[in-house]
Design a protein around this motif. Sequence first.
Motif, PDB file in Angstrom:
ATOM      1  N   THR A  13     -47.744 -29.129  71.226  1.00  0.00           N
ATOM      2  CA  THR A  13     -47.750 -28.520  69.894  1.00  0.00           C
ATOM      3  C   THR A  13     -46.945 -29.389  68.934  1.00  0.00           C
ATOM      4  O   THR A  13     -45.943 -29.994  69.325  1.00  0.00           O
ATOM      5  N   GLN A  14     -47.401 -29.405  67.687  1.00  0.00           N
ATOM      6  CA  GLN A  14     -46.657 -30.111  66.650  1.00  0.00           C
ATOM      7  C   GLN A  14     -45.425 -29.293  66.253  1.00  0.00           C
ATOM      8  O   GLN A  14     -45.476 -28.055  66.170  1.00  0.00           O
ATOM      9  N   MET A  15     -44.351 -29.988  65.954  1.00  0.00           N
ATOM     10  CA  MET A  15     -43.126 -29.334  65.492  1.00  0.00           C
ATOM     11  C   MET A  15     -43.436 -28.468  64.268  1.00  0.00           C
ATOM     12  O   MET A  15     -44.188 -28.872  63.380  1.00  0.00           O
ATOM     13  N   GLY A  16     -42.874 -27.287  64.262  1.00  0.00           N
ATOM     14  CA  GLY A  16     -43.088 -26.358  63.158  1.00  0.00           C
ATOM     15  C   GLY A  16     -44.228 -25.389  63.383  1.00  0.00           C
ATOM     16  O   GLY A  16     -44.349 -24.407  62.638  1.00  0.00           O
ATOM     17  N   GLN A  17     -45.057 -25.660  64.360  1.00  0.00           N
ATOM     18  CA  GLN A  17     -46.175 -24.774  64.651  1.00  0.00           C
ATOM     19  C   GLN A  17     -45.725 -23.607  65.534  1.00  0.00           C
ATOM     20  O   GLN A  17     -44.724 -23.679  66.256  1.00  0.00           O
ATOM     21  N   GLU A  18     -46.494 -22.548  65.475  1.00  0.00           N
ATOM     22  CA  GLU A  18     -46.267 -21.397  66.334  1.00  0.00           C
ATOM     23  C   GLU A  18     -46.938 -21.631  67.676  1.00  0.00           C
ATOM     24  O   GLU A  18     -48.005 -22.250  67.750  1.00  0.00           O
ATOM     25  N   GLN A  64     -36.392 -16.986  66.203  1.00  0.00           N
ATOM     26  CA  GLN A  64     -37.643 -17.731  66.328  1.00  0.00           C
ATOM     27  C   GLN A  64     -38.471 -17.272  67.526  1.00  0.00           C
ATOM     28  O   GLN A  64     -39.655 -17.588  67.625  1.00  0.00           O
ATOM     29  N   ARG A  80     -41.944 -18.950  66.934  1.00  0.00           N
ATOM     30  CA  ARG A  80     -42.542 -18.886  65.616  1.00  0.00           C
ATOM     31  C   ARG A  80     -42.697 -20.246  64.964  1.00  0.00           C
ATOM     32  O   ARG A  80     -43.745 -20.583  64.451  1.00  0.00           O
ATOM     33  N   SER A  81     -41.666 -21.049  64.983  1.00  0.00           N
ATOM     34  CA  SER A  81     -41.688 -22.373  64.362  1.00  0.00           C
ATOM     35  C   SER A  81     -40.974 -23.316  65.322  1.00  0.00           C
ATOM     36  O   SER A  81     -39.741 -23.367  65.362  1.00  0.00           O
ATOM     37  N   THR A  82     -41.771 -24.048  66.091  1.00  0.00           N
ATOM     38  CA  THR A  82     -41.193 -24.810  67.190  1.00  0.00           C
ATOM     39  C   THR A  82     -40.352 -25.982  66.697  1.00  0.00           C
ATOM     40  O   THR A  82     -40.635 -26.595  65.662  1.00  0.00           O
ATOM     41  N   LYS A  83     -39.337 -26.293  67.510  1.00  0.00           N
ATOM     42  CA  LYS A  83     -38.467 -27.443  67.267  1.00  0.00           C
ATOM     43  C   LYS A  83     -38.570 -28.389  68.455  1.00  0.00           C
ATOM     44  O   LYS A  83     -39.001 -28.005  69.543  1.00  0.00           O
ATOM     45  N   ILE A 112     -43.186 -30.481  72.532  1.00  0.00           N
ATOM     46  CA  ILE A 112     -43.197 -30.434  71.064  1.00  0.00           C
ATOM     47  C   ILE A 112     -43.142 -31.865  70.540  1.00  0.00           C
ATOM     48  O   ILE A 112     -42.239 -32.635  70.906  1.00  0.00           O
TER      49      ILE A 112
END
Lengths: 113, 113
Positions: A13-18, A64, A80-83, A112
């Motif tokens: 997953t891209q950073m910031g995605q759920e 999150q 919620r917003s991945t780091k 991530i």
Amino acid sequence: EPEVTQTPSHQVTQMGQEVILRCVPISNHLYFYWYRQILGQKVEFLVSFYNNEISEKSEIFDDQFSVERPDGSNFTLKIRSTKLEDSAMYFCASRSFENQPQHFGDGTRLSIL
Amino acid sequence: AQSVTQPDIHITVSEGASLELRCNYSYGATPYLFWYVQSPGQGLQLLLKYFSGDTLVQGIKGFEAEFKRSQSSFNLRKPSVHWSDAAEYFCAVGVPGYSTLTFGKGTMLLVSP
């Protein structure tokens, strides 16, 4: 023998995605858990869930994170917003009653980017 | 709060030799104690558990563990190691009424021919 099953086995997953990680606990179990294991580190408790509510959570489990049991079989963990630092193996576990061990799934490796 | 120490990060044992993996815990009373094994890319499989009673506990795959209150230890043993035992072994502690497990950092077992 009944098993805890987790899907997917690997999530990128891209950073910031759920992201939502899914688990199907053993069918007659009542207590549900999420743990995570950052590469090279120990397994850490995130949250426990019983009777449709969170019974305990660690300091890692901030706003999150959320968990849900949307139906009689699934148990999900949402970030919620991945780091970048959320990259880890996430394990779901369940147990039946007091004085019974927790049984773990095979985990979801979350990467991530 | 409880804690678990596994003092050996890596252990190498010859196939057919005996094995002992060390685990020490810190908790003010008698905890629940567990050993889990994790093969590469797999989840955590329960080897054995101690809740109360007989301090020598038998598990799967020929493993046993002994709870020693005086030493706050729960060491895992196997009389004759097989190559398929190569994996990472985690000791974990729970407390009565527990909702969570606290894990040690794990011991990686390597089996030489």
